[in-house]
Design an enzyme around this catalytic site. Structure first.
Site, short mmCIF file in Angstrom:
data_model
loop_
_atom_site.label_atom_id
_atom_site.label_comp_id
_atom_site.label_asym_id
_atom_site.label_seq_id
_atom_site.Cartn_x
_atom_site.Cartn_y
_atom_site.Cartn_z
N ASP A 124 44.76 40.23 34.88
CA ASP A 124 44.78 38.87 34.34
C ASP A 124 45.58 37.91 35.22
OD1 ASP A 124 43.10 38.93 32.15
OD2 ASP A 124 44.62 39.76 30.84
N HIS A 184 44.86 42.95 51.68
CA HIS A 184 43.89 42.66 50.62
C HIS A 184 43.67 41.15 50.54
CE1 HIS A 184 43.32 46.62 48.83
NE2 HIS A 184 44.56 46.85 49.21
N SER A 227 39.26 43.02 24.85
CA SER A 227 38.32 42.49 25.85
C SER A 227 37.65 41.19 25.43
CB SER A 227 37.21 43.51 26.19
OG SER A 227 37.76 44.72 26.55
N LYS A 244 41.35 37.15 26.66
CA LYS A 244 42.61 36.41 26.44
C LYS A 244 43.13 35.85 27.75
CE LYS A 244 45.35 39.40 24.53
NZ LYS A 244 44.48 40.54 24.28
N GLU A 266 41.37 39.52 49.27
CA GLU A 266 40.76 39.07 48.01
C GLU A 266 41.77 38.43 47.05
OE1 GLU A 266 41.11 42.20 49.00
OE2 GLU A 266 41.46 43.61 47.36
N CYS A 321 41.38 47.27 53.71
CA CYS A 321 42.38 48.32 53.51
C CYS A 321 41.80 49.70 53.86
CB CYS A 321 42.94 48.25 52.09
SG CYS A 321 44.60 48.94 52.04
N1 GLN Z 1 44.60 55.02 50.67
C1 GLN Z 1 44.91 54.15 51.74
C2 GLN Z 1 46.41 54.02 51.95
O1 GLN Z 1 47.19 54.31 51.06
C3 GLN Z 1 44.29 52.78 51.52
C4 GLN Z 1 44.87 52.05 50.35
C5 GLN Z 1 44.01 50.89 49.89
O2 GLN Z 1 42.85 50.79 50.25
N2 GLN Z 1 44.56 50.02 49.05
O3 GLN Z 1 46.83 53.59 52.98
#
Ligand code: GLN
Length: 549
Positions: free
Chosen positions: A71, A508, A14, A17, A510, A382
């Site tokens: 990473d 996602h 930690s 790196k 992010e 998600c």
């Molecule tokens: N568990 C939910 C699914 O598999 C949501 C997955 C997640 O939030 N990455 O669809």
């Protein structure tokens, strides 16, 4: 021919790196060098996809669907270098390949051994990134020198330098120089020992990056250089940063680390360094003009790394608005007991991130209800979208007991369920809907407004989907599907038009946010939260209350 930089770590884990590797890569890239980065992880899982966030932190997903180490997130946030499946190998993945070759008979009767077969496989993984046009490949070795499981990697990079020519390879070793309070001084011995460990394997580091909480006196730097057989100019101090990890490359830039590296590798640096945007970023992080509080309801809130990219994306959005985003992390199981009214009082926005299995889900659903009913800006990611759909089905569309079949197989209203293609799946590893896929946005929606285009590409990692069978009924009560797959079959985004900002996505986002280019949905969510905060303050002032900024 590409040059190679190997980044290893010693003394403790930690130390950062990944950040060190990403920072060096960033400076080289900004000097006009074409780079690739990879991480080699010495554990036996084929990828981190099957590991608990407590064990491993976030699973970072790439466009090609690879589930990788977090990473890789640093690599993508700090640089523009392309990443793919070849950017992260684990011992599990390497052995799997060796064993498959053995079963096929590729080794032609030989005894298959760690040296040379596993080490050859590792060298192949490194070489795979050195495609024509790439000037430098940076390879980070996970773990700490001396770990039994890391041995084949150190052996492989030692051999690699022999094959490629020592002058084409550079070994950067990251260590800790701890401060001993009782003695009142910094200690260089752990660094010496860690370098000895490397030298025993036959690796002489060229550059030492020394993590420290205090400035290392010149005398100690000289001592480190002498005992570790490293040039004094190649002993780089890396002092703990006050505010943000984004300060790390600036520290390296001030020390001209990229020039030192280029000099040692005989590498040309075609462009002058341009990092004003990055300096502005750090300046804004250090001196925010506003503040905003986001309630973050998840299961792994005690573990900062579990939602790493989401926290980073919130920071990027904050920088855009000149605001510090204060994240109040709320355990969803606790929320289920104590109630959203109590735990979300005073936050300016709510974010429900991704997650798996039923633990804590009811708390997330209750949090979404609170946001919907009170006009609190809400961003669902998600599982966050799935919770928003369940909440709406139960409390607005009157579908009592609505749920996802992930949490309740017997639910009378499976508003979230498995796609047919997922129903036959038995293995857990690498079998979800993974990687980038296109999403068509509905004109006039907040999602479309945020992105500013009709079609976007975002990364996925989930198994369950909104059940099309219920779409009409939910739409009739006001839930707008603002994004779908190109064929219209998969729900990618939902929102509530009458609400100040209520948007949830199945992907996602992010993973696509960059420090100087915040993701549009995070940007608009934080913007809406700031507006919510201002309005509340104005109302409080209107009631004659004293309001601090
Ligand atoms: N568990 C939910 C699914 O598999 C949501 C997955 C997640 O939030 N990455 O669809």
């Amino acid at each position: 021919m590409a040059k190679h930089i190997f980044v290893t770590g010693g003394v403790v884990s930690s130390l950062g790196k990944g950040l060190t590797t990403a920072s060096i890569a960033m400076l080289l890239e900004r000097r006009g060098v074409s780079i690739r980065i990879q991480k080699l992880d010495p554990y036996l899982n084929v990828d981190p996809g099957t590991m608990s966030p407590y064990q491993h932190g976030e699973v970072y997903v790439l466009d090609d669907g690879a589930e990788t180490d977090l990473d890789l997130g640093h690599y993508e946030r700090f640089t523009d270098a392309p990443v793919n499946r070849d950017s992260n190998y684990t011992t599990g993945k390497i052995y799997l390949s060796v064993i498959e070759k053995e079963r096929r008979g590729d080794y032609r009767g030989k005894t298959v051994q760690v040296i040379p077969h596993v080490t050859d496989e590792i060298k192949g993984c490194i070489r795979r990134l050195a495609v024509p046009g790439v000037d430098v490949v940076l390879t980070e070795i996970g773990g700490t020198v001396g770990d039994i499981e890391g041995m084949p990697y150190y052996e492989a990079i030692r051999q690699f330098a022999l094959d490629a020519g020592r002058h084409n390879c550079l070994f950067v070793h990251l260590t800790l120089v701890p401060y001993l309070k009782a003695a009142g001084e910094l200690k260089t011995k752990p660094t010496q020992h860690s370098v000895q460990e490397l030298r025993k394997i036959g690796i002489q580091p060229d550059v030492l990056v020394c993590r420290t909480e205090r400035e290392i006196p010149e005398g100690d730097c000289e001592k480190i250089a002498q005992f570790c057989n490293v040039e004094r100019r190649a002993v780089i101090e890396e002092k703990d940063k006050e505010v943000s990890v984004y300060e790390v490359p600036l520290g390296f830039a001030d020390r001209k680390v990229e020039e030192l590296i280029a000099d040692k590798l005989g590498l040309a640096l075609p462009k002058p360094l341009q990092i004003d945007d990055w300096r502005r970023l750090v300046d804004r992080l250090k001196n925010p003009a506003h503040e905003v509080t986001v309630g973050f309801v998840g299961k792994y809130v005690k573990h900062r790394d579990a939602y790493k990219s989401v926290y980073e994306a919130l920071d990027h959005a904050g920088v855009h608005h000149h605001a510090r985003v204060r994240v109040v992390r709320i355990d969803s199981e606790k929320l289920a007991v104590e109630g959203a009214e109590k735990l979300l009082a005073g936050v300016d926005g709510l974010l429900v991130p991704g997650g798996f299995d039923r633990r804590g889900v009811e708390g997330k659903i209750d949090a979404v209800r609170f946001a919907r009913e009170t006009g609190l800006p809400f961003f669902g990611i998600c599982l966050g979208l799935q919770c928003a759909t369940i909440e709406f089905a139960r409390n607005v569309a009157g579908l009592a007991g609505a749920n996802s079949t992930e949490f309740d197989m017997e639910t009378p209203h499976p508003v979230v369920c498995l796609l047919e293609e997922q129903q036959a799946v038995t293995d857990l590893g690498g079998t979800q809907r993974l990687g980038a896929s296109p999403c068509h946005l509905l004109p006039g929606t907040k999602a479309r407004q945020a992105y500013g285009v009709d079609v976007v590409s975002e990364r996925h990692r989930h198994r369950y989907e909104v059940n099309n069978h219920y779409r009409e009924r939910l739409a009739a009560r006001g839930l707008v599907v603002s994004g779908t797959s190109p064929d219209g079959n998969l729900v990618e985004a939902v929102e509530l038009p009458g609400h100040p900002w209520f948007v949830a996505v199945q992907c996602h986002p992010e993973f696509r946010s960059k420090p100087t280019q915040p993701h549009p949905l995070f940007r608009d969510f934080v913007g809406a939260s700031l507006r919510c905060r201002r309005e509340r303050k104005d109302e409080a002032r209107g009631r004659g209350e004293r309001v601090t900024v």
